[in-house]
Design a protein around this motif. Structure first.
Motif, short mmCIF file in Angstrom:
data_model
loop_
_atom_site.label_atom_id
_atom_site.label_comp_id
_atom_site.label_asym_id
_atom_site.label_seq_id
_atom_site.Cartn_x
_atom_site.Cartn_y
_atom_site.Cartn_z
N MET A 1 36.55 46.24 61.14
CA MET A 1 37.94 45.88 61.34
C MET A 1 38.27 45.50 62.79
SD MET A 1 41.37 47.87 60.07
CE MET A 1 40.61 48.26 58.49
N ILE A 2 37.51 46.01 63.75
CA ILE A 2 37.82 45.69 65.14
C ILE A 2 37.58 44.21 65.44
CG2 ILE A 2 35.53 46.24 66.04
CD1 ILE A 2 38.96 46.97 67.71
N ASP A 3 36.68 43.56 64.70
CA ASP A 3 36.39 42.15 64.95
C ASP A 3 37.60 41.25 64.68
OD1 ASP A 3 33.93 42.34 66.03
OD2 ASP A 3 32.84 41.46 64.36
N PRO A 4 38.17 41.26 63.46
CA PRO A 4 39.35 40.41 63.26
C PRO A 4 40.54 40.84 64.12
CG PRO A 4 38.98 41.82 61.34
CD PRO A 4 37.76 41.93 62.21
N TYR A 5 40.62 42.14 64.45
CA TYR A 5 41.75 42.59 65.25
C TYR A 5 41.61 42.26 66.72
CZ TYR A 5 45.23 44.45 62.20
OH TYR A 5 46.25 44.52 61.30
N TRP A 6 40.41 41.88 67.15
CA TRP A 6 40.25 41.40 68.53
C TRP A 6 41.12 40.16 68.74
CZ3 TRP A 6 37.81 43.02 72.93
CH2 TRP A 6 37.67 42.08 73.97
N THR A 7 41.31 39.39 67.68
CA THR A 7 42.11 38.18 67.79
C THR A 7 43.61 38.45 67.57
OG1 THR A 7 42.09 37.53 65.45
CG2 THR A 7 40.15 37.00 66.73
N GLY B 1 35.91 42.10 55.76
CA GLY B 1 35.08 43.30 55.80
C GLY B 1 33.74 43.21 55.12
N VAL B 2 33.17 42.00 55.02
CA VAL B 2 31.87 41.85 54.37
C VAL B 2 30.78 42.54 55.18
CG1 VAL B 2 30.12 40.20 53.62
CG2 VAL B 2 32.54 39.69 53.28
N ARG B 3 30.88 42.45 56.49
CA ARG B 3 29.87 43.06 57.36
C ARG B 3 30.49 43.39 58.70
NH1 ARG B 3 26.38 37.67 59.20
NH2 ARG B 3 28.21 36.40 59.73
N GLU B 4 29.82 44.26 59.44
CA GLU B 4 30.26 44.57 60.78
C GLU B 4 29.43 43.76 61.78
OE1 GLU B 4 29.58 48.73 61.47
OE2 GLU B 4 27.39 48.56 61.35
N ASP B 5 29.85 43.75 63.01
CA ASP B 5 29.13 43.04 64.08
C ASP B 5 27.69 43.52 64.14
OD1 ASP B 5 28.14 42.49 66.85
OD2 ASP B 5 30.15 41.66 67.09
N TRP B 6 26.75 42.57 64.25
CA TRP B 6 25.33 42.93 64.26
C TRP B 6 24.97 43.87 65.39
CZ3 TRP B 6 22.50 41.66 68.60
CH2 TRP B 6 23.00 40.64 69.42
N SER C 1 30.07 56.03 67.97
CA SER C 1 30.81 54.82 67.61
C SER C 1 32.24 54.84 68.13
CB SER C 1 30.81 54.65 66.09
OG SER C 1 31.42 55.75 65.44
N PHE C 2 32.84 56.03 68.25
CA PHE C 2 34.21 56.11 68.75
C PHE C 2 34.30 55.53 70.16
CE2 PHE C 2 37.61 58.28 71.08
CZ PHE C 2 38.69 58.01 70.26
N PHE C 3 33.30 55.83 70.98
CA PHE C 3 33.30 55.37 72.37
C PHE C 3 32.75 53.95 72.49
CE2 PHE C 3 32.98 59.97 72.36
CZ PHE C 3 33.98 60.33 73.24
N ALA C 4 31.65 53.66 71.77
CA ALA C 4 30.98 52.38 71.90
C ALA C 4 31.75 51.24 71.25
CB ALA C 4 29.58 52.46 71.29
N VAL C 5 32.41 51.51 70.12
CA VAL C 5 33.09 50.45 69.38
C VAL C 5 34.56 50.36 69.74
CG1 VAL C 5 33.68 49.59 67.07
CG2 VAL C 5 31.46 50.68 67.47
N TYR C 6 35.22 51.51 69.93
CA TYR C 6 36.68 51.50 70.04
C TYR C 6 37.21 51.78 71.44
CZ TYR C 6 36.18 51.38 65.03
OH TYR C 6 35.81 51.01 63.77
#
Length: 330
Positions: free
Chosen positions: A82-88, A141-146, A163-168
């Motif tokens: 979800m963070i990928d589309p929300y980056w935009t 939501g088909v896949r997350e960032d590689w 993941s909380f620190f690295a992704v968000y």
């Protein structure tokens, strides 16, 4: 049945994506409602704090509504997509948040500057969102960032909390930093001048370059997919169009967009806002290294990509090295 499950999952993720920002949006609209009805000095302590601390409030929204909520959803779904589309989307939310905050300066010059930056942010967001969904075959939501998938394998059982620190949390630092020009342009009463238009031109150039670069990349990937389906050899490397002048023209265009905003803020006396874009550029430089290492691990393109590295600029578009004419295999 497989298609039905995919459609159900796609619809569920789309609804989820539209619902997740509602807590922050509703809270902010409630604050604006109370501010319009009351004198700032008569506001309750909560609303007065929101009035006096716009940056802290935006970071609290981000921490709880993105970091915590998105992280929990990612753990439940075993995918931090979800963070990928929300980056935009987040920059659009932020520019409207800053523009409508009661502390924003209201005058004819600032209104025009605000409108221009808001429109540019929407254009940037639509461009990047279009590229994201085009790449994902218009699904949610088909896949997350590689890169997240690679880190998941790297950290193993610790990934659930890493993941909380690295992704968000890291995304909060990047996004809030690079969006600071959107805040400071609403603080000063200054007539538009030549430097403003230079910044606007750079922003538009960045959006255009990124669009054409990503479109050329999408067409290249699509053609290779068709060749593979037909059992024909694929083209190992994209070195046409903008990609003959830069190995990552899409990254270059993206950076131009953010640095164009910095120029707008710098012209208002807030040169320190360059720090956010600098950190983002350094991070993207690291991502560039990861992407190129990934390319070199693919046997069918390793040799061609090594030559491409030697003959083509990394980011800033430039003419190719003469080496490109010395190999008939390229």
């Amino acid at each position: 049945m497989g298609g039905s499950n995919t459609s159900h999952s796609n619809l569920k993720n789309a609804v989820l994506a539209f619902l997740v920002p509602l807590p922050s949006i509703l809270f902010y609209l409630t604050f604006l409602y109370h501010y319009q009805d009351d004198d700032p000095n008569l506001l309750s302590p909560v609303w007065k704090w929101c009035y006096n601390h716009p940056i802290l409030l935006a970071n609290i929204f981000f921490f709880f509504n993105v970091n915590v909520l998105f992280w929990l959803i990612g753990l439940i779904q075993s995918s931090h997509w979800m963070i990928d589309p929300y980056w935009t989307v987040i920059p659009v939310l932020l520019v409207h948040y800053y523009a409508n905050h009661p502390l924003a300066v209201e005058n004819k010059y600032n209104v025009w500057r605000s409108r221009i930056v808001t429109c540019l942010t929407w254009v940037w967001s639509i461009r990047l969102s279009h590229n994201y969904f085009r790449r994902e075959n218009w699904q949610w939501g088909v896949r997350e960032d590689w890169r997240f998938t690679d880190m998941k394998h790297q950290y193993g059982k610790c990934w659930w909390w890493v993941s909380f620190f690295a992704v968000y949390l890291s995304q909060q630092v990047f996004l809030m930093g690079i969006c600071m020009p959107m805040y400071v342009i609403h603080l000063e009463n200054k007539q538009l001048d030549i430097l403003d238009f230079v910044g606007i031109a750079i922003c538009l150039s960045g959006i255009a370059i990124a669009y054409f670069a990503d479109t050329q990349l999408h067409d290249f990937v699509s053609r290779n997919k068709k060749l593979k389906e037909l059992g024909k050899p694929v083209v190992p490397n994209l070195d046409k169009g903008l990609w003959q002048y830069s190995r990552h023209p899409n990254y270059f265009g993206e950076q131009l967009w953010w640095w164009g905003l910095v120029i707008l803020a710098w012209n208002l006396g807030y040169g320190w806002t360059f720090v956010g874009s600098l950190i983002n550029s350094l991070c993207l430089a690291y991502v560039t290294v990861l992407v190129e290492k990934r390319m070199l691990k693919q046997d069918y393109r390793a040799e061609a990509y090594q030559l491409y590295q030697k003959t083509t600029s990394v980011w800033i578009p430039w003419f190719r090295s003469p080496l490109i004419g010395k190999s008939k295999n390229t």
